[in-house]
Motif scaffolding. Structure first.
Motif, PDB file in Angstrom:
ATOM      1  N   GLU A   1      -1.898  20.232   3.742  1.00 37.64           N
ATOM      2  CA  GLU A   1      -2.858  20.042   2.657  1.00 37.64           C
ATOM      3  C   GLU A   1      -2.218  19.382   1.437  1.00 37.64           C
ATOM      4  O   GLU A   1      -2.805  18.478   0.827  1.00 37.64           O
ATOM      5  N   ASP A   2      -1.011  19.810   1.073  1.00 37.71           N
ATOM      6  CA  ASP A   2      -0.351  19.216  -0.094  1.00 37.71           C
ATOM      7  C   ASP A   2      -0.076  17.729   0.124  1.00 37.71           C
ATOM      8  O   ASP A   2      -0.276  16.910  -0.784  1.00 37.71           O
ATOM      9  N   LYS A   3       0.385  17.379   1.329  1.00 34.57           N
ATOM     10  CA  LYS A   3       0.656  15.972   1.615  1.00 34.57           C
ATOM     11  C   LYS A   3      -0.640  15.158   1.621  1.00 34.57           C
ATOM     12  O   LYS A   3      -0.675  14.017   1.139  1.00 34.57           O
ATOM     13  N   LEU A   4      -1.727  15.742   2.163  1.00 37.14           N
ATOM     14  CA  LEU A   4      -3.011  15.056   2.173  1.00 37.14           C
ATOM     15  C   LEU A   4      -3.485  14.761   0.747  1.00 37.14           C
ATOM     16  O   LEU A   4      -3.988  13.670   0.452  1.00 37.14           O
ATOM     17  N   ARG A   5      -3.337  15.742  -0.125  1.00 31.96           N
ATOM     18  CA  ARG A   5      -3.745  15.529  -1.520  1.00 31.96           C
ATOM     19  C   ARG A   5      -2.899  14.431  -2.176  1.00 31.96           C
ATOM     20  O   ARG A   5      -3.416  13.616  -2.945  1.00 31.96           O
ATOM     21  N   ALA A   6      -1.611  14.407  -1.849  1.00 28.86           N
ATOM     22  CA  ALA A   6      -0.745  13.369  -2.411  1.00 28.86           C
ATOM     23  C   ALA A   6      -1.144  11.992  -1.880  1.00 28.86           C
ATOM     24  O   ALA A   6      -1.108  10.995  -2.619  1.00 28.86           O
ATOM     25  N   ILE A   7      -1.532  11.919  -0.617  1.00 29.57           N
ATOM     26  CA  ILE A   7      -1.948  10.643  -0.026  1.00 29.57           C
ATOM     27  C   ILE A   7      -3.227  10.151  -0.680  1.00 29.57           C
ATOM     28  O   ILE A   7      -3.361   8.967  -1.027  1.00 29.57           O
TER      29      ILE A   7
ATOM     30  N   ARG B   1       0.833  -1.182   0.000  1.00 26.68           N
ATOM     31  CA  ARG B   1       0.000   0.000   0.000  1.00 26.68           C
ATOM     32  C   ARG B   1       0.879   1.247   0.000  1.00 26.68           C
ATOM     33  O   ARG B   1       1.926   1.277   0.631  1.00 26.68           O
ATOM     34  N   PRO B   2       0.431   2.321  -0.688  1.00 30.93           N
ATOM     35  CA  PRO B   2       1.280   3.513  -0.791  1.00 30.93           C
ATOM     36  C   PRO B   2       1.569   4.109   0.584  1.00 30.93           C
ATOM     37  O   PRO B   2       0.708   4.138   1.460  1.00 30.93           O
ATOM     38  N   TYR B   3       2.790   4.590   0.750  1.00 32.19           N
ATOM     39  CA  TYR B   3       3.174   5.264   1.992  1.00 32.19           C
ATOM     40  C   TYR B   3       4.079   6.426   1.625  1.00 32.19           C
ATOM     41  O   TYR B   3       5.125   6.242   0.997  1.00 32.19           O
ATOM     42  N   LEU B   4       3.662   7.635   1.999  1.00 34.56           N
ATOM     43  CA  LEU B   4       4.413   8.835   1.660  1.00 34.56           C
ATOM     44  C   LEU B   4       5.007   9.438   2.920  1.00 34.56           C
ATOM     45  O   LEU B   4       4.321   9.554   3.941  1.00 34.56           O
ATOM     46  N   ILE B   5       6.265   9.819   2.848  1.00 34.07           N
ATOM     47  CA  ILE B   5       6.962  10.370   3.999  1.00 34.07           C
ATOM     48  C   ILE B   5       7.899  11.465   3.511  1.00 34.07           C
ATOM     49  O   ILE B   5       8.406  11.409   2.375  1.00 34.07           O
ATOM     50  N   GLY B   6       8.108  12.475   4.344  1.00 34.41           N
ATOM     51  CA  GLY B   6       8.971  13.581   3.955  1.00 34.41           C
ATOM     52  C   GLY B   6      10.434  13.195   3.965  1.00 34.41           C
ATOM     53  O   GLY B   6      10.842  12.188   4.557  1.00 34.41           O
ATOM     54  N   GLY B   7      11.249  14.018   3.309  1.00 35.43           N
ATOM     55  CA  GLY B   7      12.682  13.744   3.234  1.00 35.43           C
ATOM     56  C   GLY B   7      13.352  13.733   4.588  1.00 35.43           C
ATOM     57  O   GLY B   7      14.228  12.904   4.854  1.00 35.43           O
ATOM     58  N   ARG B   8      12.962  14.668   5.488  1.00 40.62           N
ATOM     59  CA  ARG B   8      13.564  14.694   6.818  1.00 40.62           C
ATOM     60  C   ARG B   8      13.246  13.421   7.575  1.00 40.62           C
ATOM     61  O   ARG B   8      14.124  12.830   8.225  1.00 40.62           O
ATOM     62  N   GLU B   9      11.992  12.978   7.490  1.00 40.60           N
ATOM     63  CA  GLU B   9      11.596  11.758   8.195  1.00 40.60           C
ATOM     64  C   GLU B   9      12.300  10.540   7.603  1.00 40.60           C
ATOM     65  O   GLU B   9      12.728   9.640   8.341  1.00 40.60           O
TER      66      GLU B   9
ATOM     67  N   GLU C   1     -13.798  21.213  -1.339  1.00 37.21           N
ATOM     68  CA  GLU C   1     -14.712  21.473  -0.228  1.00 37.21           C
ATOM     69  C   GLU C   1     -14.543  20.442   0.882  1.00 37.21           C
ATOM     70  O   GLU C   1     -14.571  20.780   2.072  1.00 37.21           O
ATOM     71  N   LEU C   2     -14.354  19.196   0.494  1.00 32.99           N
ATOM     72  CA  LEU C   2     -14.159  18.140   1.486  1.00 32.99           C
ATOM     73  C   LEU C   2     -12.841  18.352   2.234  1.00 32.99           C
ATOM     74  O   LEU C   2     -12.760  18.164   3.453  1.00 32.99           O
ATOM     75  N   MET C   3     -11.800  18.769   1.529  1.00 35.02           N
ATOM     76  CA  MET C   3     -10.526  19.059   2.159  1.00 35.02           C
ATOM     77  C   MET C   3     -10.660  20.219   3.138  1.00 35.02           C
ATOM     78  O   MET C   3     -10.126  20.179   4.264  1.00 35.02           O
ATOM     79  N   ALA C   4     -11.380  21.256   2.749  1.00 35.72           N
ATOM     80  CA  ALA C   4     -11.571  22.407   3.630  1.00 35.72           C
ATOM     81  C   ALA C   4     -12.315  22.010   4.895  1.00 35.72           C
ATOM     82  O   ALA C   4     -11.970  22.453   6.000  1.00 35.72           O
ATOM     83  N   ALA C   5     -13.324  21.174   4.742  1.00 35.20           N
ATOM     84  CA  ALA C   5     -14.074  20.710   5.908  1.00 35.20           C
ATOM     85  C   ALA C   5     -13.179  19.889   6.836  1.00 35.20           C
ATOM     86  O   ALA C   5     -13.242  20.032   8.067  1.00 35.20           O
ATOM     87  N   PHE C   6     -12.336  19.031   6.250  1.00 35.31           N
ATOM     88  CA  PHE C   6     -11.438  18.199   7.060  1.00 35.31           C
ATOM     89  C   PHE C   6     -10.446  19.068   7.824  1.00 35.31           C
ATOM     90  O   PHE C   6     -10.243  18.893   9.033  1.00 35.31           O
TER      91      PHE C   6
ATOM     92  N   GLU D   1      -5.504  10.228  -9.029  1.00 37.73           N
ATOM     93  CA  GLU D   1      -5.429  11.671  -9.217  1.00 37.73           C
ATOM     94  C   GLU D   1      -6.796  12.289  -9.481  1.00 37.73           C
ATOM     95  O   GLU D   1      -7.051  13.439  -9.112  1.00 37.73           O
ATOM     96  N   ALA D   2      -7.682  11.547 -10.119  1.00 40.66           N
ATOM     97  CA  ALA D   2      -8.987  12.110 -10.473  1.00 40.66           C
ATOM     98  C   ALA D   2      -9.779  12.540  -9.248  1.00 40.66           C
ATOM     99  O   ALA D   2     -10.571  13.486  -9.314  1.00 40.66           O
ATOM    100  N   GLU D   3      -9.580  11.864  -8.129  1.00 41.38           N
ATOM    101  CA  GLU D   3     -10.335  12.197  -6.931  1.00 41.38           C
ATOM    102  C   GLU D   3      -9.827  13.461  -6.247  1.00 41.38           C
ATOM    103  O   GLU D   3     -10.542  14.087  -5.472  1.00 41.38           O
ATOM    104  N   VAL D   4      -8.585  13.844  -6.532  1.00 39.93           N
ATOM    105  CA  VAL D   4      -8.022  15.028  -5.891  1.00 39.93           C
ATOM    106  C   VAL D   4      -8.647  16.300  -6.443  1.00 39.93           C
ATOM    107  O   VAL D   4      -8.883  17.268  -5.706  1.00 39.93           O
ATOM    108  N   ALA D   5      -8.943  16.300  -7.734  1.00 40.38           N
ATOM    109  CA  ALA D   5      -9.423  17.513  -8.394  1.00 40.38           C
ATOM    110  C   ALA D   5     -10.725  18.024  -7.795  1.00 40.38           C
ATOM    111  O   ALA D   5     -10.943  19.235  -7.710  1.00 40.38           O
ATOM    112  N   GLY D   6     -11.590  17.130  -7.358  1.00 38.86           N
ATOM    113  CA  GLY D   6     -12.907  17.561  -6.884  1.00 38.86           C
ATOM    114  C   GLY D   6     -13.097  17.508  -5.384  1.00 38.86           C
ATOM    115  O   GLY D   6     -14.238  17.423  -4.924  1.00 38.86           O
TER     116      GLY D   6
END
Length: 324
Positions: free
Chosen positions: A254-260, A50-58, A275-280, A267-272
């Protein structure tokens, strides 16, 4: 339409498409739709992909722990990916199945190293004697735990996840120090056997696998990759902390959340999802929320489910801290 956090959803589909459970007491045949990717349980052990994204420092902190052969103590809010990090390491470095030790208030280092079923051995020996048949050897009653299996001598280290260590007894971290420092332990029940039984094949934490031990000694060749998670519920002793590399996983922005979301759902789900991101993000600012709650909300919206209706958004994006 009711306003529940600024998220507009599509109308709820018909009962046959959305309301799998109707609460009317009527029996019906229902075909469950496909589960979210992170809630699928394949028969093989390759669920670690499963995908796992982590920053360079981590990632650098993880690499430091790998170089130093030190346990990695991972802290952070629920849902920041503490436990998933162990599976990501095992997958990227091809280190096999993760050995998991889920700690609770009754956990002991002894149980994590091995268990000896003395009562079962005595019972089976009596039955074998009555039937005039040879009994099973002692190795059939000794099973290495996740920590004991991780310390077996192998060319490549195993990944051991010690999950939520802060839920254990206060002395548990100190009890781990000797094992972590020496990389070995002895099973007294096997060490006391006569010279005719110097080697014994015992069960391991891996289903169906056995390991041959000499004089009951388990000694690693490569120190395992130990990932210890903590929710920060209490402090650990300085002697324990000195032997760990510490990693605090921040809440994703927010950028990391969109990447996750893109990594899990496309990618198609990120575009729309503005509003859901703002609520979260608005709700997370007022209380603890986990990243997988956002994934749950996006997945439901993918299926055409309205998150505005009847407090459904509140049920999915509920606070994790405080009184429920």
């Amino acid at each position: 339409m009711t306003d529940t956090g600024g998220v507009r959803g599509t109308p709820v589909p018909g009962d046959e498409e959305w309301r799998l459970f109707r609460g009317d007491g009527e029996e019906r045949e229902v075909a469950l739709p496909p589960a979210p990717p992170w809630r699928r349980f394949p028969r093989t052990t390759r669920a670690t992909e499963r995908p796992y994204l982590i920053g360079g420092r981590e990632a650098d902190v993880v690499s430091a722990a790998l170089h130093l052969r030190r346990p990695l103590l991972v802290t952070g809010h629920p849902g920041t990916g503490k436990s998933s990090l162990a599976y990501a390491i095992a997958h990227e470095l091809r280190l096999g199945t993760v050995l998991t030790w889920s700690v609770n208030s009754r956990s002991t280092v002894q149980d994590a190293l091995y268990q000896y079923d003395a009562v079962g051995r005595l019972r089976e020996s009596n039955l074998a004697r009555e039937d005039d048949e040879p009994g099973l050897g002692i190795g059939s009653y000794v099973r290495l735990g996740p920590l004991g299996t991780a310390l077996l001598p192998t060319a490549q280290p195993r990944v051991l996840l010690v999950d939520e260590l802060d839920k254990g007894d206060l002395d548990l971290p100190n009890d781990l120090l000797t094992v972590f420092e020496e990389g070995e332990f002895e099973i007294p029940e096997l060490a006391r056997l006569p010279d005719s039984q110097t080697t014994v094949a015992v069960m391991t934490f891996d289903a169906g696998a056995r390991a041959v031990l000499a004089r009951g000694l388990v000694r690693c060749e490569e120190f395992p990759v130990v990932v210890i998670t903590s929710n920060g519920e209490r402090e650990f002793p300085p002697a324990f902390l000195r032997r760990c590399i510490r990693l605090d996983l921040p809440d994703p922005d927010e950028d990391k959340l969109r990447a996750i979301v893109a990594a899990h759902l496309g990618e198609a789900e990120v575009a729309g999802m503005d509003e859901l991101m703002a609520a979260f993000l608005n709700r997370r600012a007022r209380g603890e929320l986990a990243t997988d709650q956002l994934l749950n909300a996006v997945f439901l919206r993918m299926g055409g489910v309205s998150l505005d209706a009847d407090g459904l958004l509140d049920a999915v994006l509920h606070r994790l801290g405080g009184t429920v």
